[in-house]
Scaffold this motif. Sequence first.
Motif, PDB file in Angstrom:
ATOM      1  N   ALA A   5     -49.416  32.993 -88.943  1.00  0.00           N
ATOM      2  CA  ALA A   5     -48.412  32.034 -89.398  1.00  0.00           C
ATOM      3  C   ALA A   5     -48.108  31.058 -88.273  1.00  0.00           C
ATOM      4  O   ALA A   5     -47.930  31.464 -87.119  1.00  0.00           O
ATOM      5  CB  ALA A   5     -47.135  32.749 -89.814  1.00  0.00           C
ATOM      6  N   LEU A  42     -40.129  30.499 -93.314  1.00  0.00           N
ATOM      7  CA  LEU A  42     -40.888  31.640 -92.790  1.00  0.00           C
ATOM      8  C   LEU A  42     -40.236  32.957 -93.180  1.00  0.00           C
ATOM      9  O   LEU A  42     -40.914  33.911 -93.606  1.00  0.00           O
ATOM     10  CB  LEU A  42     -40.994  31.540 -91.268  1.00  0.00           C
ATOM     11  N   PHE A  50     -48.253  39.343 -91.329  1.00  0.00           N
ATOM     12  CA  PHE A  50     -48.772  38.439 -90.296  1.00  0.00           C
ATOM     13  C   PHE A  50     -49.106  39.189 -89.010  1.00  0.00           C
ATOM     14  O   PHE A  50     -48.271  39.881 -88.433  1.00  0.00           O
ATOM     15  CB  PHE A  50     -47.758  37.333 -89.993  1.00  0.00           C
TER      16      PHE A  50
END
Length: 247
Positions: A5, A42, A50
Amino acid sequence: MYKVAICDDDKNYISELTQIILECNAKKNEIQILEFHSGEQLLNEQLDDFDIIFLDIQMAGMNGNETAVHLKERGYHGILVQCSGIFMPTPDTVKIAPFRYLLKQDPREKTLREMEEILAQMIKKRQCYEMDAYYLRKRVVIHVPDIVYITHHPKRKSVLHLCHERAGEFDKGNVIVPYDFAQLSEILKDADFAIPHNSYMVNLSYVSGFDWDKNVLIADGETLTISRAQRDTFRRQFARYATKKYE
């Protein structure tokens, strides 16, 4: 597949960082890169998916330090890398303890070297991230970062003691792995475990305090004994872990 990410409100920097990641992927690992333009965006995702989060410090709305604190509170155990034009320490910096800082004004060659180390850490972390275990005689997969400590079990096996967030899922019996401590020490050699007492091994990331006069430590709120024989060795191990974490 590895999932990465990038959270930054500067689309140009996201594009630049994406190119650097792909350029440094010498082993041609399959990497999926997802873009986020705010901390709020996020935090709406499933964070455990992630392997790495690249997080800009200076963003509109929730800034990177605030976002990182939320990541920590939600138990994110992947690799956190903070990015900034100018690194500005805050009281939250020690709490956050990212794996690395990237300065946006650094020469591209330096960022490439940093990225190679970050991706190498990603691969190493994944290799010791999951463990096959058994619960009520059924096979389960346990994430190593969810293990607080491990104790002996008869027949050369070991019992996993999980963090509060996961322990409730396994409250009807022990979570057992078919390895003794010698085997686990090899399996977990890159996962920051230590043996403060012959009866258990502990995940150093959960150690939050000590009472050296009483020879005990606190791990995820639980008090564990430190043996006199292991005390000095354990202190050195924890000092090395803390130095690596905050370097």
